[in-house]
Design an enzyme around this catalytic site. Structure first.
Site, PDB file in Angstrom:
ATOM      1  CB  CYS A  36     -22.826  -4.142  -8.861  1.00 36.29           C
ATOM      2  SG  CYS A  36     -23.598  -2.931  -7.829  1.00 36.29           S
ATOM      3  CE1 TYR A  84     -23.938 -19.346 -30.323  1.00 37.16           C
ATOM      4  CE2 TYR A  84     -25.437 -21.122 -29.730  1.00 37.16           C
ATOM      5  CZ  TYR A  84     -24.744 -20.413 -30.691  1.00 37.16           C
ATOM      6  OH  TYR A  84     -24.834 -20.772 -32.016  1.00 37.16           O
TER       7      TYR A  84
HETATM    8  N1  LLP Z   1     -24.964 -20.808 -38.707  1.00 40.19           N
HETATM    9  C1  LLP Z   1     -25.133 -19.477 -38.633  1.00 40.19           C
HETATM   10  C2  LLP Z   1     -24.959 -18.676 -39.847  1.00 40.19           C
HETATM   11  C3  LLP Z   1     -25.463 -18.882 -37.403  1.00 40.19           C
HETATM   12  O1  LLP Z   1     -25.627 -17.563 -37.343  1.00 40.19           O
HETATM   13  C4  LLP Z   1     -25.600 -19.676 -36.253  1.00 40.19           C
HETATM   14  C5  LLP Z   1     -25.922 -19.087 -34.951  1.00 40.19           C
HETATM   15  C6  LLP Z   1     -25.392 -21.069 -36.386  1.00 40.19           C
HETATM   16  C7  LLP Z   1     -25.102 -21.606 -37.621  1.00 40.19           C
HETATM   17  C8  LLP Z   1     -25.498 -22.016 -35.227  1.00 40.19           C
HETATM   18  O2  LLP Z   1     -26.759 -22.018 -34.677  1.00 40.19           O
HETATM   19  P1  LLP Z   1     -27.104 -23.155 -33.580  1.00 40.19           P
HETATM   20  O3  LLP Z   1     -26.936 -24.475 -34.263  1.00 40.19           O
HETATM   21  O4  LLP Z   1     -26.144 -22.990 -32.461  1.00 40.19           O
HETATM   22  O5  LLP Z   1     -28.486 -22.893 -33.173  1.00 40.19           O
HETATM   23  N2  LLP Z   1     -26.555 -16.639 -28.415  1.00 40.19           N
HETATM   24  C9  LLP Z   1     -27.753 -17.388 -28.783  1.00 40.19           C
HETATM   25  C10 LLP Z   1     -27.594 -18.083 -30.105  1.00 40.19           C
HETATM   26  C11 LLP Z   1     -27.196 -17.186 -31.252  1.00 40.19           C
HETATM   27  C12 LLP Z   1     -26.900 -17.956 -32.491  1.00 40.19           C
HETATM   28  C13 LLP Z   1     -26.227 -17.136 -33.517  1.00 40.19           C
HETATM   29  N3  LLP Z   1     -26.013 -17.823 -34.754  1.00 40.19           N
HETATM   30  C14 LLP Z   1     -28.097 -18.371 -27.659  1.00 40.19           C
HETATM   31  O6  LLP Z   1     -27.393 -18.409 -26.660  1.00 40.19           O
HETATM   32  O7  LLP Z   1     -29.096 -19.064 -27.736  1.00 40.19           O
END
Ligand code: LLP
Length: 423
Positions: A341, A377
């Protein structure tokens, strides 16, 4: 599937009929293809260590899978530490199986880190003192904010002075002094400038790392390139050139080894890259309706299941699994929304909340609509909004679906709540 069946008419996931998955596990359900995760792990093998940022998808079946393929793990909370342990990671070892990387210690995570002897990667100077008081003489790594960042959205940019993440690059002297006060050795440096960024921005991190790491050369044994690798969500998105990326980091590492006079381990810390493409959110179409000039497909999954579109205007590929097994359907320009909603409960939206439409096969009530590239995510950011239960999660291994998490029940939803005795 016939050769001319459009790719957005899908009958199977990882070899298992969508209909069977929906019949067996209900909808909405997250389905993960183990083979895709293993494939992505292989891409990153040139790095000395792959440390999975489990915030992307922390189901213990996924953690167990990556652990079996030699992947280490990152944890940002006591809960994530608990998950890593439950999935079979040992608390201690070389290289550290589990690293706690965060910008604060809440009291629970500090107690757990100390109790289990976990390695910590400090993202704030205060963490150095808090850890040093509990574990004098220990060793830590530092997460440095190099002064710039980039992400697929401003909300996923973790560098620069508008970001709360990491230790500001010109505060290293202060950190060295804090560490020295507690006899802590600084054994590594880490930089993560944002999530879903691109090679151009990621490459700039090498130079920043090299400048900072030279200061710590006498004690350094690890550098981490962080996460942030992009994943192809849109049809024309290419795959990032991992070979070129590794070369840049390897050259940086080698120059640092020459300064330090000892080997330096090169880690990478991907979340999205390992799991995004493996994940499919299977929903059922429950209404097809026209609003003025727009057609809406309303499905039984909402932003309680996948928040990325409402949060970032994120694009996810979608497909339809027709209930009647049709291999051809007319094309329809449709907006896709969920049951919540709330007007923003739309999977086809641009950043800012503007509803847009997608060219999709015609959908009928009872068909399944699959939101793809949803393994990162997705479930991990799910909520119980509108008292919707968290979805089921299924991991397919060699054509065999395994229920990795059962759907929540009403009992799960109200567990821990109580009504006061008023009379
Ligand atoms: N290392 C650290 C310290 C991080 O904070 C993150 C992600 C990663 C690695 C991994 O990042 P990746 O490889 O997944 O890009 N909710 C958002 C993404 C937030 C990421 C937070 N930190 C989305 O759905 O796009």
């Amino acid at each position: 599937m016939k050769a001319n069946t459009p790719p957005d008419l899908r009958t199977t996931i990882a070899g298992v009929p969508v209909r069977d998955l929906a019949d067996q596990f209900g909808t909405p359900t997250y389905v993960y293809d183990a083979a895709t995760i293993v494939e992505r792990i292989k891409d990153l093998k040139p790095f000395d260590a792959i440390r999975y940022a489990q915030k992307a998808n922390s189901n213990i079946a996924v953690l167990d899978l990556v652990r079996r393929h030699g992947v280490l793990v990152d944890a940002v909370s006591a809960g994530e530490i608990g998950r890593a342990l439950a999935a079979g990671y040992k608390p201690e070892g070389e290289p550290h199986p589990i690293v706690y990387t965060a910008d604060i210690f809440d009291r629970e995570s500090l107690d757990l880190v100390v109790e289990k002897g976990l390695h910590v990667n400090c993202g704030s100077p205060d963490m150095i003192d808090q850890y040093g008081e509990r574990v004098p003489g220990g060793s830590i790594t530092l997460r440095i904010n190099p002064g710039f960042g980039h992400g697929h959205s401003q909300k996923t940019n973790t560098g620069g002075e508008s970001s709360k993440h990491g230790i500001w690059h010109d505060q290293v002297d202060d950190c060295i002094a804090r560490a020295a006060k507690h006899g802590l050795k600084i054994s590594g440096l880490h930089m993560h400038i944002g999530s879903g960024t691109d090679l151009e921005h990621l490459s700039q991190v090498c130079g920043a790392m090299e400048r900072t790491a030279r200061v710590f050369a006498s004690t350094l044994d690890t550098i981490s390139a962080g996460g942030g690798l992009p994943t192809p969500y849109r049809p024309n998105d290419g795959r990032v050139d991992i070979g070129a990326y590794f070369q840049l980091w390897d050259a940086t590492r080698k120059r640092l080894e020459a300064v330090a006079g000892r080997p330096i381990r090169l880690e990478i810390e991907p979340g999205r890259y390992l799991v995004a493409e493996s994940g499919y959110l299977v929903s059922e179409v429950r209404a097809v309706k026209r609003m003025g000039g727009n057609t809406f497909y309303l499905v039984d999954a909402g932003f309680n299941n996948l928040a990325r579109p409402i949060l970032y205007g994120a694009y996810h590929p979608m497909s339809i699994a027709p209930a009647d097994g049709a291999t051809d359907r007319p094309r329809v320009s449709a907006a896709v929304g969920g049951p919540l909603c709330e007007s923003g409960d739309i999977f086809t939206q641009d950043e800012g909340g503007y509803v847009c439409t997608r060219d999709l096969p015609e959908a009928k009530v009872g068909d399944h609509l699959i939101i793809e590239c949803a393994g990162a995510y997705g479930f991990a950011m799910g909520s119980n909004y509108n008292s919707k239960p968290l979805a089921a999660e299924v991991l397919i291994h060699d054509g065999k679906p395994h229920l990795a998490r059962r759907r929540q029940t009403l009992e799960d939803l109200i567990r821990g709540e109580s009504i006061p005795k008023l009379d």
